[in-house]
Write a protein that holds these residues in place. Structure first.
Motif, short mmCIF file in Angstrom:
data_model
loop_
_atom_site.label_atom_id
_atom_site.label_comp_id
_atom_site.label_asym_id
_atom_site.label_seq_id
_atom_site.Cartn_x
_atom_site.Cartn_y
_atom_site.Cartn_z
N SER A 197 0.35 4.80 4.48
CA SER A 197 0.07 4.32 3.13
C SER A 197 0.56 5.35 2.12
O SER A 197 0.82 6.50 2.47
N THR B 276 6.52 2.48 5.83
CA THR B 276 5.71 2.89 4.69
C THR B 276 6.01 2.05 3.46
O THR B 276 7.11 1.52 3.30
N ALA C 25 -8.14 6.79 8.92
CA ALA C 25 -8.29 7.20 7.52
C ALA C 25 -8.12 8.71 7.44
O ALA C 25 -8.74 9.46 8.20
N VAL D 191 -6.81 1.95 12.84
CA VAL D 191 -6.78 2.39 11.46
C VAL D 191 -7.34 3.81 11.42
O VAL D 191 -8.49 4.04 11.79
N THR E 13 -1.16 11.38 3.07
CA THR E 13 -0.22 10.72 3.97
C THR E 13 1.19 11.29 3.81
O THR E 13 1.97 11.28 4.78
N VAL F 232 -2.09 3.02 11.86
CA VAL F 232 -1.80 3.16 10.44
C VAL F 232 -2.61 4.34 9.92
O VAL F 232 -3.82 4.43 10.17
N SER G 88 3.96 3.74 -4.94
CA SER G 88 3.47 2.66 -4.08
C SER G 88 4.17 1.35 -4.39
O SER G 88 4.18 0.89 -5.53
N ALA H 24 -3.78 -2.75 7.70
CA ALA H 24 -4.93 -2.57 8.58
C ALA H 24 -5.07 -3.72 9.57
O ALA H 24 -5.35 -3.51 10.76
N VAL I 137 -10.08 -2.32 0.84
CA VAL I 137 -8.94 -2.42 1.74
C VAL I 137 -9.37 -2.98 3.08
O VAL I 137 -8.78 -3.92 3.60
N LEU J 151 -2.38 -2.65 1.66
CA LEU J 151 -3.00 -1.78 2.66
C LEU J 151 -3.92 -2.58 3.59
O LEU J 151 -4.02 -2.28 4.79
N MET K 69 -3.99 6.07 6.69
CA MET K 69 -4.29 5.51 5.38
C MET K 69 -5.12 6.46 4.53
O MET K 69 -6.17 6.93 4.95
#
Length: 261
Positions: free
Chosen positions: A106, A128, A213, A211, A111, A177, A159, A205, A228, A201, A179
């Motif tokens: 993300s 990405t 974080a 996922v 990231t 992913v 983004s 997920a 999200v 996002l 994130m």
């Protein structure tokens, strides 16, 4: 013998990811090799664009902000906030990536650090929705890099959002992913400020086996405007050692693995 040299080169890169710069002598001691062997490794790493040799030492190539964005004051300032913590989190995240993985990243400063920690990795596919991460990895010789496409709709953000980004993710599946977030809460899940970004996002997920974080401890227990994903969708949280133990336990009670670095 070739495999041993490859492993030693990866050890050297891992050390430089942690420190940024080092002397040949310190690297030789750390990897238990002669200075001459380390110098040969550094020549090959420099040829691949991964390091810059200096007089008696070496530094990681592109270790700071990607140069075309040096006049964007907002991004470097965000990078400097909890910089050491973000670097540790990023290295731990990169260690979760296996050869052959397809991963998504993300947008965000943490990231971006994850992307930098993966520059020397081979045989991976990175996807990405962040323009700057795509450019950070544009010279990656041994990995596939895919940008989602889309629109950039607000100042100070790299983004990509909108229908193009959403539909490209619809067609993909990821092993993991990584994130970032504005807030991660044990009850309300992972949240961000912008609704358009939350939509992209959230789709990432849904299309990922795991996922992960990545967030410094200041983000944990916080809630932003747009959801999200639910806590039940989060497999792992990688954070720093200033996390409130009570918050960590609340996440663990939701069957979320909390990795503290």
């Amino acid at each position: 013998m070739a495999a041993k040299k490859h492993d030693r080169a990866n050890q050297i890169l891992h050390l430089l990811l942690q420190k940024g710069t080092s002397s040949v002598e310190d690297l030789a001691a750390a990897v238990d090799a002669s200075s001459a062997s380390v110098r040969r490794d550094l020549i090959k790493l420099e040829q691949r664009g991964l390091v810059h040799r200096t007089h008696g030492g070496v530094e990681l190539a592109g270790k700071l902000t990607y140069e075309p964005f040096r006049f964007d004051a907002a991004f470097p300032l965000r990078e400097e906030r909890f910089a050491d913590e973000k670097r540790r989190i990023a290295i731990a995240a990169a260690d979760m990536v296996a050869e052959g993985d397809t991963i998504a990243l993300s947008p965000g400063t943490t990231t971006t650090q994850v992307a930098r920690s993966l520059r020397h990795r081979e045989g991976i596919h990175l996807v990405t929705s962040a323009v700057n991460i795509g450019m950070e990895l544009s010279s990656q010789p041994n990995a596939r890099v895919t940008l989602t496409g889309g629109s950039i709709r607000w100042p100070g953000s790299f983004s990509m959002v909108g229908a193009t980004a959403f539909h490209s993710i619809e067609q993909l599946y990821f092993d993991k992913v990584f994130m970032g977030a504005t807030g991660i809460h044990p009850k309300y899940g992972l949240t961000v400020i912008e609704s358009d970004e939350a939509l992209i996002l959230g789709e990432m997920a849904k299309h990922s086996r795991q996922v992960v974080a990545v967030a410094d401890a200041s983000k944990l227990g916080m809630i932003s405007t747009n959801k999200v994903c639910e806590p039940s969708q989060i497999h792992t949280i990688i954070t720093d050692d200033s996390i409130d133990p009570e918050i960590a336990e609340q996440f663990r009670s939701q069957n979320i693995h909390v990795l503290i670095v």
